[in-house]
Design an enzyme around this catalytic site. Structure first.
Site, PDB file in Angstrom:
ATOM      1  N   TYR A  14      14.827   0.071 -21.716  1.00 27.46           N
ATOM      2  CA  TYR A  14      15.281  -0.802 -22.814  1.00 27.46           C
ATOM      3  C   TYR A  14      14.726  -2.223 -22.688  1.00 27.46           C
ATOM      4  CZ  TYR A  14      18.397   2.955 -24.204  1.00 27.46           C
ATOM      5  OH  TYR A  14      18.873   4.145 -24.637  1.00 27.46           O
ATOM      6  N   TYR A 141      28.194   8.391 -24.490  1.00 31.86           N
ATOM      7  CA  TYR A 141      26.762   8.339 -24.156  1.00 31.86           C
ATOM      8  C   TYR A 141      26.365   9.674 -23.533  1.00 31.86           C
ATOM      9  CZ  TYR A 141      22.252   7.256 -22.178  1.00 31.86           C
ATOM     10  OH  TYR A 141      20.916   7.292 -21.874  1.00 31.86           O
TER      11      TYR A 141
END
Ligand SMILES: *Cc1c(COP(=O)(O)O)cnc(C)c1O
Length: 425
Positions: A14, A141
């Site tokens: 990320y 998640y």
């Protein structure tokens, strides 16, 4: 190390190529300590994202890797088998809930989730009643591949980016009652409504038992999970538990589903399975699901990764299972939990703190402001700890072998950060 090259050319998780933050160069890691090239020694508060439960550079795990690499480090799993895989699967079947009798080995957590979803789809297809929806929770998640992402929280994983491509599943409200609070029946209402309305379309419910990890570090009441199991039974829907983060002792029980005394139909494992040495995952299921899947048109389960059952990873996983079988993890996680229970509530005096919560070797401080990543990361390193917060969540999950002083140090440095305005936006 050529950090300029790293910054210019290498994507980290990320991260942006336009505005990359500096990474800290690691030379080695031993036990609970990480040695940087620049000389600092950091106490690890992350277990490299839930995985290095026995610490780094563990002699028993090293030995297993050395021994296996001199025999065979990888060989295809199609038509071939080997002792490390047999030993590991035997152990997994023995340690996990009794109904789970078949093991599919894969190479990462996300793939274990893909495999679990495919099993559920193939199961209903084979029964002649195809179903194509999954019911899951907000704030969850399950990984970064497409099917895993489709059951991850829509906002956290930016479903809007992939609209038109990503399958749309059903999201129920995540439970609000914390693990240590009194159960509130209102928590199950939305889930119950959604399973009641859509059960004929739902192949499986998938969720993280007791602890929702990367989607918000939420620790919820076991009664929610008990009721989910009962509703899945009532409406004839499979239950997939994603224990990739919680598995192998992290919550103080070997598997988080034990907090609610329930069993899944399909279980996903990963992260700590090799003690954090290398990538490996497993999806387990019942004989009924496995045999139904294989009784369908395809005649088999349609999946087979190149590195399936990698012998080196299995050998290290077996060494990790041996460490787990000593039972030391129980005392270690209980010690860490009692430190969290004593010290985390003390942080609630800070105006900046929204909530503190903990379970087993997981400690969470939720703040009212988001962290300034660059500043707080440097602050932690300068103070001798490795903690990597995100958004409004500062969380720690130390290796189980951590000494009380090391866990206390993590909490003390977090407290110092809470007193430092520059660490927050
Ligand atoms: C990390 C994680 C995954 C994904 O595992 P990867 O190995 O990163 O692909 C899936 N589910 C849960 C609950 C996780 O914590």
């Amino acid at each position: 190390m050529d950090l300029k090259f790293d910054q210019k050319h290498i994507w980290h998780p990320y991260t942006s190529t336009i505005n990359p933050l500096t990474c800290y160069p690691v030379m080695s890691a031993n036990g609970v300590e990480i040695q940087l090239e620049t000389g600092e020694v950091l106490v690890d508060g992350m277990s490299s994202w839930w995985s290095t439960i026995h610490g780094y550079n563990h002699p028993h795990l090293n030995q297993a890797a050395h021994t296996q690499i001199d025999k065979v480090s990888h060989i295809m799993f199609g038509g071939i088998t080997h002792q490390p895989a047999i030993d590991l699967c035997k152990k997994l079947i023995q340690l996990t809930p009794t109904r789970l009798q078949h093991v599919f080995l894969a190479d990462s957590g996300s793939v274990a989730v893909e495999v679990s979803l495919k099993m559920a789809l193939q199961y209903w297809h084979a029964k002649g009643e195809p179903r194509s929806k999954f019911l899951t929770l907000r704030d969850g998640y399950h990984g970064d591949t497409f099917a895993a992402m489709s059951v991850t929280d829509p906002d956290n994983s930016m479903h809007s980016l992939y609209k038109g491509f990503l399958p749309e599943h059903i999201f129920a409200d995540s439970p609000k009652t914390g693990y240590w609070q009194d159960w509130d029946d209102a928590d199950i209402v939305d889930f119950k409504k959604k399973i009641t309305k859509n059960h004929n379309q739902i192949a499986a419910v998938i969720l993280e038992p007791i602890v929702q990890g990367a989607g918000g570090m939420r620790i919820y009441h076991p009664e929610f999970l008990r009721q989910v199991r009962a509703l899945c039974d009532e409406f004839n829907v499979l239950l997939i538990l994603d224990e990739i983060a919680t598995g192998f002792g992290r919550t103080g029980k070997l598997f988080a589903c034990e907090h609610a005394d329930i069993q899944p139909d399909i279980l996903c494992l990963g992260k700590a399975i090799t003690g954090g040495y290398m990538t490996l995952s497993a999806t387990l299921t019942t004989k009924v699901v496995a045999d139904t899947v294989c009784g369908g048109d395809a005649g088999c389960f349609m999946h087979g990764p190149t590195f399936m059952g990698n012998p080196l990873a299995c050998a290290v996983a077996n060494a990790s299972m041996e460490l787990i079988e000593t039972g030391d993890w129980q005392k270690q996680t209980a010690m860490i939990e009692s430190l969290f229970a004593k010290k985390l509530p003390e942080l609630n005096i800070y105006e900046l703190v929204q909530d503190t919560r903990w379970l087993g070797a997981i400690g969470v401080i939720e703040t009212k402001k988001a962290v300034n990543m660059e500043v707080i990361q440097k602050f932690f390193v300068d103070n001798g700890v490795w903690i990597r917060p995100f958004g409004k969540l500062i969380y720690i999950m130390p290796p189980f072998i951590s000494e009380p002083e090391q866990v206390s140090k993590l909490i003390e440095v977090i407290e110092k950060a809470l007193q430092n305005e520059a660490c927050f936006i």
